[in-house]
Design a protein around this motif. Structure first.
Motif: not given
Length: 493
Positions: A280-288
């Protein structure tokens, strides 16, 4: 059949336990060779070393179970074949599958035991081993004074010796700089000889000096003037004792909570939880990261409106913007200066996007590799456990085909097969870690390769195929040669 099965089990258990401990010992020697530089010269207690080797041996068991199963099964059925016991069993109407049946249950039992050990016991031993190894690495080495070299291991002192008598441990030609006052070399001691020892609790240094001189330089201020003077003082001595408190030489265990969430210290449930959190943290950073890249307006607006980080992101980005507006037609009808302005703006956006990509690339790559380690460890608990059963179905029929017992041919064949398995396994794991392959395919690649090999060998051994006979391959080569000759003759005609 019960007596026969019991005889087969007894014939198998002896080689299994013997090879199991031999494999653990060999792997443990490899561990010592790897970490010998971190252990030597630290003055560690025998109890600490024994505890470290004990925990290290537990970490080697997941690799020892499959190799011991392979070696023991080859030795057992090779001995049966060499002593014609396998021929006697088959001549009595007993198939190879019925002969292997009691050992199949043992192989399944060892497989579940290996998984239980890897999932519930190994994480705790890995935690204690990693904490203990880190504590040992942080341990300062024993105080060793080298001839002609200054040593700063003792806090507040810099010591150089001319030579050292290795039999009596007497030091000669000592030069000592005292820095206990946090000043430059104001106090210097020169001694003809001395003895150095560290107390048993490793908290104090005691240095006995003989036939030396102390040189010191003080600071005084005159009462009549404000000028400072630096008087020089020299003291001769026959014997002098220097006591200093030393730090870092005593062994201190680090806190285990530092490494508690590392991937090797978790079971499958905890690994799944960490995968969800890190994912979840990885995909949030990918979205940002994608938000900061200047795309066309419809895609950028949809990325800004996302709430779910992964699935929605992929679904929305795949949607193409409306194609009612044709940029090519609009660009062709513009004046030259308008085209130049549009081109310059596009180049600036492209350069900004390249800088953003370079800035986030390493961070996202390292985070994805860190996430992959947890997923790989979860799959590894299953693959190494299943390898026990796979190696049984490889070793048992292979031993029946080779018909050689003992520690000669079985050891050579087992090592070659295990090396091949290890190479294939490492290839798949590396491909999965670098996201070249899918994680499931990469981690189970070795199982997909060797399981069909085990099934094929079991079939060949059950049908008494002469795989190890030189006549079989010579006849095959002759057939191939005759076919090639016939093909050449047909072409000439």
């Amino acid at each position: 059949m019960r007596k026969l099965h019991w005889y087969i089990i007894k014939s198998f258990l002896g080689p299994f336990f013997m090879t199991f401990f031999i494999v653990v010992f060999v792997l443990l020697m490899q561990f010592l060779w790897k970490y010998v530089d971190d252990l030597v010269g630290k003055g560690l207690d025998v109890k600490v070393l024994g505890e470290m080797l004990f925990y290290a041996s537990f970490g080697l068991l997941p690799y020892a179970f499959p190799l011991a199963m392979l070696l023991a099964s080859i030795m057992t059925f090779g001995s049966f074949g060499e002593n014609y016991e396998l021929v006697a069993m088959k001549s009595s109407g007993i198939s190879l599958y019925r002969i292997m049946k009691p050992l199949m249950f043992i192989a399944i039992l060892v497989t579940f035991t290996a998984f239980y050990f890897a999932n519930y016991i190994l994480p705790h031993t890995n935690l204690r081993f990693t904490t203990l190894l880190w504590s040992v690495k942080q341990q300062r080495p024993e105080l060793v004074l080298q001839e002609g070299v200054f040593t700063n291991e003792i806090d507040g002192y810099s010591i150089r010796i001319g030579r050292k008598n290795k039999k009596t441990n007497v030091l000669y030609d000592l030069l000592i700089y005292d820095h206990t006052r946090n000043k430059t070399n104001e106090i210097v001691t020169v001694a003809d000889s001395g003895l150095l020892r560290i107390t048993e609790d490793k908290k104090y240094m005691v240095l006995n000096l003989y036939n030396g001189v102390n040189y010191s330089e003080g600071t005084e201020q005159s009462r009549r003037s404000k000028d400072q003077t630096y008087p020089f003082q020299r003291d001769n001595f026959d014997e002098q004792v220097i006591r200093a408190k030393v730090r870092g030489f005593d062994f201190n265990r680090r806190d285990e909570n530092i490494f508690r969430n590392t991937y090797r210290m978790l079971n499958t449930e905890q690994l799944r939880f960490m995968e969800d959190s890190l994912g979840a943290d990885y995909h949030i950073r990918l979205r940002d990261f994608m938000v900061q890249i200047k795309l066309n307006y419809p895609i950028t607006r949809r990325i800004h409106n996302l709430t779910a980080p992964h699935d929605s992101l992929k679904r929305e980005v795949d949607i193409q913007p409306d194609s009612l507006f044709s940029f090519d037609q609009y660009f062709d009808v513009q004046d030259k200066w308008v085209k130049a302005e549009i081109t310059q703006a596009a180049l600036e956006d492209a350069r900004n996007n390249v800088q953003t990509l370079n800035m986030y690339d390493d961070e996202l790559y390292n985070r994805k590799k860190h996430l992959n380690k947890y997923t790989m460890e979860r799959h590894r608990k299953y693959t190494l456990s299943l390898a026990v059963l796979i190696f049984f179905f490889i070793g048992a029929p292979l031993g029946a085909i080779i018909r050689k017992g003992g520690l000669g041919m079985p050891v050579v064949v087992s090592i070659l097969l295990f090396i091949a398995y290890y190479i294939v396994s490492m290839t798949g794991e590396k491909s999965a870690r670098e996201d070249v392959w899918d994680m499931f395919a990469g981690m189970w690649f070795s199982s997909f390769i060797f399981l069909p090999v085990g099934i094929w060998l079991s079939y060949k051994a059950a049908t008494d195929a002469a795989l190890m006979s030189a006549e079989t391959y010579s006849k095959l080569l002759e057939k191939l040669g005759i076919e090639k000759l016939n093909n050449k003759l047909k072409k000439r005609k």
